[in-house]
Design an enzyme around this catalytic site. Structure first.
Site, PDB file in Angstrom:
ATOM      1  N   LYS A 175      -5.497 -11.444  -7.148  1.00 16.13           N
ATOM      2  CA  LYS A 175      -6.838 -11.857  -6.317  1.00 16.13           C
ATOM      3  C   LYS A 175      -7.669 -10.657  -6.749  1.00 16.13           C
ATOM      4  O   LYS A 175      -7.689  -9.534  -7.037  1.00 16.13           O
ATOM      5  CB  LYS A 175      -6.455 -11.908  -4.809  1.00 16.13           C
ATOM      6  CG  LYS A 175      -6.172 -10.379  -4.251  1.00 16.13           C
ATOM      7  CD  LYS A 175      -6.230 -10.477  -2.812  1.00 16.13           C
ATOM      8  CE  LYS A 175      -5.994  -9.019  -2.174  1.00 16.13           C
ATOM      9  NZ  LYS A 175      -6.246  -8.904  -0.769  1.00 16.13           N
TER      10      LYS A 175
ATOM     11  N   LYS B 249     -11.392  -5.036  -4.250  1.00 14.00           N
ATOM     12  CA  LYS B 249     -12.203  -3.752  -4.521  1.00 14.00           C
ATOM     13  C   LYS B 249     -11.250  -2.851  -5.079  1.00 14.00           C
ATOM     14  O   LYS B 249     -11.674  -1.922  -5.623  1.00 14.00           O
ATOM     15  CB  LYS B 249     -12.553  -3.272  -3.196  1.00 14.00           C
ATOM     16  CG  LYS B 249     -13.187  -4.400  -2.192  1.00 14.00           C
ATOM     17  CD  LYS B 249     -13.548  -3.693  -0.762  1.00 14.00           C
ATOM     18  CE  LYS B 249     -13.078  -4.576   0.268  1.00 14.00           C
ATOM     19  NZ  LYS B 249     -14.033  -5.114   1.343  1.00 14.00           N
TER      20      LYS B 249
ATOM     21  N   LYS C 211       0.789  -1.335   0.180  1.00 12.00           N
ATOM     22  CA  LYS C 211      -0.125  -0.057   0.045  1.00 12.00           C
ATOM     23  C   LYS C 211       0.778   1.083   0.090  1.00 12.00           C
ATOM     24  O   LYS C 211       0.500   2.349  -0.810  1.00 12.00           O
ATOM     25  CB  LYS C 211      -1.100   0.047   1.138  1.00 12.00           C
ATOM     26  CG  LYS C 211      -2.107  -1.062   1.039  1.00 12.00           C
ATOM     27  CD  LYS C 211      -3.179  -0.817   1.590  1.00 12.00           C
ATOM     28  CE  LYS C 211      -4.402  -1.938   1.528  1.00 12.00           C
ATOM     29  NZ  LYS C 211      -5.594  -1.713   2.231  1.00 12.00           N
TER      30      LYS C 211
HETATM   31  P1  TYM Z   1     -11.249  -7.842   4.064  1.00 12.50           P
HETATM   32  O1  TYM Z   1     -12.246  -6.890   4.363  1.00 12.50           O
HETATM   33  O2  TYM Z   1     -10.168  -7.335   2.732  1.00 12.50           O
HETATM   34  O3  TYM Z   1     -11.723  -9.385   3.359  1.00 12.50           O
HETATM   35  C1  TYM Z   1     -12.661  -9.831   4.087  1.00 12.50           C
HETATM   36  C2  TYM Z   1     -12.512 -11.138   3.916  1.00 12.50           C
HETATM   37  O4  TYM Z   1     -12.521 -11.839   2.582  1.00 12.50           O
HETATM   38  C3  TYM Z   1     -11.280 -12.464   2.206  1.00 12.50           C
HETATM   39  N1  TYM Z   1     -11.001 -12.064   0.770  1.00 12.50           N
HETATM   40  C4  TYM Z   1     -10.664 -12.975  -0.075  1.00 12.50           C
HETATM   41  N2  TYM Z   1     -11.067 -14.374  -0.202  1.00 12.50           N
HETATM   42  C5  TYM Z   1     -10.537 -15.167  -1.412  1.00 12.50           C
HETATM   43  N3  TYM Z   1     -10.396 -14.663  -2.555  1.00 12.50           N
HETATM   44  C6  TYM Z   1     -10.216 -13.056  -2.565  1.00 12.50           C
HETATM   45  N4  TYM Z   1     -10.107 -12.504  -3.639  1.00 12.50           N
HETATM   46  C7  TYM Z   1     -10.395 -12.394  -1.518  1.00 12.50           C
HETATM   47  N5  TYM Z   1     -10.584 -11.201  -0.971  1.00 12.50           N
HETATM   48  C8  TYM Z   1     -10.858 -11.030   0.187  1.00 12.50           C
HETATM   49  C9  TYM Z   1     -10.148 -11.873   3.037  1.00 12.50           C
HETATM   50  O5  TYM Z   1      -9.265 -12.983   3.084  1.00 12.50           O
HETATM   51  C10 TYM Z   1     -11.035 -11.848   4.376  1.00 12.50           C
HETATM   52  O6  TYM Z   1     -11.054 -13.150   5.058  1.00 12.50           O
HETATM   53  N6  TYM Z   1      -8.114  -7.133   7.605  1.00 12.50           N
HETATM   54  C11 TYM Z   1      -9.034  -7.910   7.223  1.00 12.50           C
HETATM   55  C12 TYM Z   1     -10.126  -7.562   8.062  1.00 12.50           C
HETATM   56  C13 TYM Z   1     -10.023  -7.786   9.563  1.00 12.50           C
HETATM   57  C14 TYM Z   1     -10.081  -8.946  10.003  1.00 12.50           C
HETATM   58  C15 TYM Z   1     -10.208  -8.505  11.518  1.00 12.50           C
HETATM   59  C16 TYM Z   1     -10.268 -10.091   9.769  1.00 12.50           C
HETATM   60  C17 TYM Z   1      -9.921  -6.684  10.590  1.00 12.50           C
HETATM   61  N7  TYM Z   1      -9.904  -7.316  11.790  1.00 12.50           N
HETATM   62  C18 TYM Z   1      -9.866  -9.644  12.424  1.00 12.50           C
HETATM   63  C19 TYM Z   1      -9.988 -11.169  10.628  1.00 12.50           C
HETATM   64  C20 TYM Z   1     -10.129 -11.069  12.008  1.00 12.50           C
HETATM   65  C21 TYM Z   1      -9.498  -7.351   5.771  1.00 12.50           C
HETATM   66  O7  TYM Z   1      -9.072  -6.244   5.332  1.00 12.50           O
HETATM   67  O8  TYM Z   1     -10.379  -8.161   5.339  1.00 12.50           O
END
Ligand code: TYM
Length: 332
Positions: A195, A198, A112
């Site tokens: 991947k 968004k 980032k």
């Molecule tokens: P976030 O909001 O980017 O994504 C949410 C979940 O979706 C999964 N994901 C994917 N899985 C498969 N293929 C893809 N292309 C793909 N894109 C996203 C992510 O692995 C995730 O499980 N940092 C985290 C949010 C968070 C969190 C936490 C998660 C904050 N605190 C505590 C677990 C526990 C995030 O940005 O996910």
């Protein structure tokens, strides 16, 4: 019951297919056998520049989508991160246990800041993983269902829990990642080696759960494949075709091998038609339910108030113990 916890950021109007197949589907499956905590990390969402009104609306839309996908507030604790102030409080303690080099070596931070440049990237991007560790460690979490891209954040969480326990005595539960192989990474339809995300380069590679199904069908029809003809699962040689097979298999619960047999002698057009059909069958009823939840704001507020209360009752006990262990004077 053992405890699971996970979060999904409210950084777009709609979740995408990668979120659903890589993580959310699993959240729904786990809520029966686990004491499940699912939340919207809105504190994480402000680590990138954002619009306040959009954030509020997206937080509500996120909750409505989780409910529509089958998260049951009777069985799972569903809440918004900023409603539970202990997240930010524990994050500070963990930040003070994290090495500067350790934080700057995190892949997401490096990616980032490389994209935005050191001056426009905020310090929140650097401390993001410690806040995520706090999310997890506040609740004695055993299992964290996430996609592959979150693996490194989970490793840091485990390291920080162990470090805290070594330095201050056994306090925090060391969690495990729960990454479902097969759908752990769903790829961009236009760039099937990146991947689905968004922040993808083009909208055309991204399937949003709340987009018009006809629009999603069109994106599927224009998905990048390869110059062969055979519908075969081979992620190395045929990443585009393999991604489509993974998507159809996950949406319909038909094994990839069976799909390959079904498409034997047929072409990519048939595969795309099959994926598009599976998608609209999934999206149309989902969108109706999301609209119903969005129409009942009072119900959403009730669910979130109950969720925050339950979450706080556990988070505050963990934080009190942490504060005591690090030597903060208890308020008289
Ligand atoms: P976030 O909001 O980017 O994504 C949410 C979940 O979706 C999964 N994901 C994917 N899985 C498969 N293929 C893809 N292309 C793909 N894109 C996203 C992510 O692995 C995730 O499980 N940092 C985290 C949010 C968070 C969190 C936490 C998660 C904050 N605190 C505590 C677990 C526990 C995030 O940005 O996910």
């Amino acid at each position: 019951k053992p405890r699971v916890l996970s979060g999904i950021q409210p950084t777009a109007d709609s979740f995408h297919l990668g979120n659903y197949l890589g993580a959310l589907r699993n959240w729904v499956a786990l809520q029966d056998d686990y004491d499940a905590f699912y939340f919207i990390p809105d504190l994480h969402a402000i680590t990138a520049p954002h619009d306040p009104a959009a954030l509020r609306q997206r937080t509500l839309l996120s909750v409505a989508q989780l409910l529509a996908l089958g998260i049951d507030p009777q069985r799972a604790t569903l809440f918004v991160q900023s409603h539970v102030p202990e997240h930010a409080q524990l994050a500070w303690v963990l930040t003070c246990l994290t090495g500067f080099g350790e934080a700057t070596r995190m892949t997401q931070f490096k990616d980032k800041t490389a994209r935005q440049g050191n001056d426009s990237a905020g310090v929140g991007l650097l401390t993001y993983p410690m806040l995520q560790a706090a999310d997890i460690l506040l609740y004695d979490t055993q299992l964290v269902p996430v996609g592959e891209d979150q693996r490194q954040h989970l490793e840091l969480t485990r390291d920080l829990a162990q470090r805290f326990n070594t330095r201050f005595g056994p306090t925090l539960t060391v969690p495990d990642a729960h990454i479902v192989t097969g759908t752990a990474k769903i790829y961009d339809l236009q760039q099937p080696t990146a991947k689905m995300s968004k922040s993808a380069a083009t909208e055309a590679g991204l399937i949003n759960l709340l987009d018009d199904p006809a629009r999603s069908a069109k994106k599927v029809r224009s998905a990048v494949t390869d110059t062969e003809r055979e519908v075969r699962y081979d992620p190395e040689q045929k990443p585009g075709v393999s991604n489509l097979l993974v998507i159809q298999s996950a949406l319909t619960d038909v094994a990839i091998g069976d799909l390959e047999r079904e498409y034997a002698g047929k072409g990519y057009g048939d595969l795309k038609a099959g994926v598009a059909d599976a998608l609209s069958e999934f999206l149309a009823p989902l969108q109706l339910k999301v609209a119903q939840y969005m129409d009942d704001r009072e119900e959403l507020d009730r669910i979130l108030a109950a969720g925050a209360e339950r979450a706080r009752s556990i988070a505050s006990a963990t934080l009190a113990q942490v504060y005591d262990r690090v030597g903060f004077l208890a308020p008289a």
